[in-house]
Design a protein around this motif. Structure first.
Motif, PDB file in Angstrom:
ATOM      1  N   GLU A 187      47.111 -80.066  48.881  1.00 16.67           N
ATOM      2  CA  GLU A 187      46.960 -80.650  47.542  1.00 16.67           C
ATOM      3  C   GLU A 187      46.678 -79.591  46.476  1.00 16.67           C
ATOM      4  N   SER A 188      46.303 -78.415  46.908  1.00 16.12           N
ATOM      5  CA  SER A 188      45.947 -77.344  45.974  1.00 16.12           C
ATOM      6  C   SER A 188      47.033 -76.274  45.986  1.00 16.12           C
ATOM      7  N   TYR A 189      47.893 -76.329  44.996  1.00 17.47           N
ATOM      8  CA  TYR A 189      48.988 -75.365  44.918  1.00 17.47           C
ATOM      9  C   TYR A 189      49.337 -75.062  43.465  1.00 17.47           C
ATOM     10  N   LYS A 190      50.076 -73.994  43.287  1.00 19.73           N
ATOM     11  CA  LYS A 190      50.622 -73.605  41.983  1.00 19.73           C
ATOM     12  C   LYS A 190      52.133 -73.592  42.141  1.00 19.73           C
ATOM     13  N   GLU A 191      52.811 -74.306  41.294  1.00 18.82           N
ATOM     14  CA  GLU A 191      54.274 -74.358  41.379  1.00 18.82           C
ATOM     15  C   GLU A 191      54.902 -72.982  41.205  1.00 18.82           C
ATOM     16  N   PHE A 192      54.310 -72.187  40.333  1.00 15.91           N
ATOM     17  CA  PHE A 192      54.826 -70.831  40.119  1.00 15.91           C
ATOM     18  C   PHE A 192      53.645 -69.918  39.859  1.00 15.91           C
ATOM     19  N   ASP A 193      53.371 -69.040  40.797  1.00 10.93           N
ATOM     20  CA  ASP A 193      52.252 -68.110  40.716  1.00 10.93           C
ATOM     21  C   ASP A 193      52.813 -66.716  40.497  1.00 10.93           C
ATOM     22  N   CYS A 194      52.455 -66.126  39.377  1.00  7.07           N
ATOM     23  CA  CYS A 194      52.935 -64.773  39.067  1.00  7.07           C
ATOM     24  C   CYS A 194      52.291 -63.713  39.941  1.00  7.07           C
ATOM     25  N   TYR A 195      51.162 -64.042  40.562  1.00  9.40           N
ATOM     26  CA  TYR A 195      50.417 -63.069  41.351  1.00  9.40           C
ATOM     27  C   TYR A 195      50.059 -63.614  42.736  1.00  9.40           C
ATOM     28  N   PRO A 196      51.065 -63.797  43.588  1.00  3.68           N
ATOM     29  CA  PRO A 196      50.758 -64.246  44.950  1.00  3.68           C
ATOM     30  C   PRO A 196      50.031 -63.150  45.736  1.00  3.68           C
ATOM     31  N   ALA A 197      49.454 -63.518  46.865  1.00  2.00           N
ATOM     32  CA  ALA A 197      48.730 -62.548  47.698  1.00  2.00           C
ATOM     33  C   ALA A 197      49.638 -61.409  48.130  1.00  2.00           C
ATOM     34  N   PHE A 198      50.921 -61.702  48.287  1.00  2.00           N
ATOM     35  CA  PHE A 198      51.914 -60.682  48.607  1.00  2.00           C
ATOM     36  C   PHE A 198      53.285 -61.243  48.262  1.00  2.00           C
ATOM     37  N   GLY A 199      54.219 -60.346  48.046  1.00  2.00           N
ATOM     38  CA  GLY A 199      55.575 -60.759  47.715  1.00  2.00           C
ATOM     39  C   GLY A 199      55.778 -61.009  46.233  1.00  2.00           C
ATOM     40  N   LYS A 200      56.915 -61.588  45.926  1.00  3.67           N
ATOM     41  CA  LYS A 200      57.314 -61.855  44.543  1.00  3.67           C
ATOM     42  C   LYS A 200      56.741 -63.189  44.078  1.00  3.67           C
ATOM     43  N   PRO A 201      56.706 -63.409  42.753  1.00  7.14           N
ATOM     44  CA  PRO A 201      56.214 -64.688  42.228  1.00  7.14           C
ATOM     45  C   PRO A 201      56.913 -65.878  42.895  1.00  7.14           C
ATOM     46  N   CYS A 202      56.125 -66.916  43.201  1.00  6.53           N
ATOM     47  CA  CYS A 202      56.649 -68.082  43.915  1.00  6.53           C
ATOM     48  C   CYS A 202      55.602 -69.189  43.899  1.00  6.53           C
ATOM     49  N   LYS A 203      55.895 -70.286  44.575  1.00  7.10           N
ATOM     50  CA  LYS A 203      54.928 -71.358  44.767  1.00  7.10           C
ATOM     51  C   LYS A 203      53.892 -70.882  45.785  1.00  7.10           C
ATOM     52  N   THR A 204      52.614 -71.162  45.508  1.00  4.03           N
ATOM     53  CA  THR A 204      51.544 -70.727  46.406  1.00  4.03           C
ATOM     54  C   THR A 204      50.599 -71.885  46.726  1.00  4.03           C
ATOM     55  N   TYR A 205      49.885 -71.734  47.834  1.00  7.56           N
ATOM     56  CA  TYR A 205      48.900 -72.711  48.286  1.00  7.56           C
ATOM     57  C   TYR A 205      47.549 -72.040  48.490  1.00  7.56           C
ATOM     58  N   THR A 206      46.514 -72.869  48.453  1.00 12.69           N
ATOM     59  CA  THR A 206      45.184 -72.407  48.826  1.00 12.69           C
ATOM     60  C   THR A 206      45.066 -72.529  50.337  1.00 12.69           C
ATOM     61  N   VAL A 207      44.676 -71.420  50.973  1.00 15.89           N
ATOM     62  CA  VAL A 207      44.552 -71.371  52.434  1.00 15.89           C
ATOM     63  C   VAL A 207      43.189 -70.810  52.789  1.00 15.89           C
ATOM     64  N   LYS A 208      42.526 -71.493  53.719  1.00 17.23           N
ATOM     65  CA  LYS A 208      41.221 -71.034  54.214  1.00 17.23           C
ATOM     66  C   LYS A 208      41.448 -70.361  55.563  1.00 17.23           C
ATOM     67  N   PHE A 209      40.995 -69.117  55.683  1.00 16.26           N
ATOM     68  CA  PHE A 209      41.108 -68.339  56.905  1.00 16.26           C
ATOM     69  C   PHE A 209      39.707 -68.143  57.482  1.00 16.26           C
ATOM     70  N   CYS A 210      39.595 -68.249  58.786  1.00 14.41           N
ATOM     71  CA  CYS A 210      38.342 -67.966  59.481  1.00 14.41           C
ATOM     72  C   CYS A 210      38.647 -66.885  60.507  1.00 14.41           C
ATOM     73  N   ASN A 211      37.967 -65.739  60.371  1.00 13.77           N
ATOM     74  CA  ASN A 211      38.256 -64.640  61.302  1.00 13.77           C
ATOM     75  C   ASN A 211      37.694 -64.954  62.688  1.00 13.77           C
ATOM     76  N   LEU A 212      38.305 -64.340  63.685  1.00 15.47           N
ATOM     77  CA  LEU A 212      37.862 -64.551  65.070  1.00 15.47           C
ATOM     78  C   LEU A 212      36.944 -63.443  65.520  1.00 15.47           C
TER      79      LEU A 212
END
Length: 84
Positions: free
Chosen positions: A59-84
């Motif tokens: 439910e938490s996304y940006k249709e067009f994000d100029c500053y994704p975590a990596f790569g070129k601008p695109c649609k992005t989502y909020t992701v929760k990571f838990c390290n092992l």
């Protein structure tokens, strides 16, 4: 297992095209370029060298994000990571 060492990290700019590969591995992805696979591999290596679990907030996304975590601008989502 010592749960005290687990940390949760939230990124609100994970590229949509990378979500599948982050969840299932780049070996399962047939349509990514070698450059995209390299970006995903570097992201994982730099941030989660010992592995991770993740959950996507669909439910938490940006249709067009100029500053994704990596790569070129695109649609992005909020992701929760838990390290092992």
């Amino acid at each position: 297992m010592d749960d005290n060492k687990k940390e949760t990290f939230v990124w609100d700019n994970i590229p949509e095209w990378a979500v599948f590969s982050l969840e299932y591995g780049i070996e399962e992805e047939l349509f990514l370029t070698d450059e995209d696979k390299d970006l995903i591999t570097r992201f994982i290596t730099e941030n989660f060298p010992n592995g991770y679990t993740m959950s996507v907030d669909w439910e938490s996304y940006k249709e067009f994000d100029c500053y994704p975590a990596f790569g070129k601008p695109c649609k992005t989502y909020t992701v929760k990571f838990c390290n092992l």
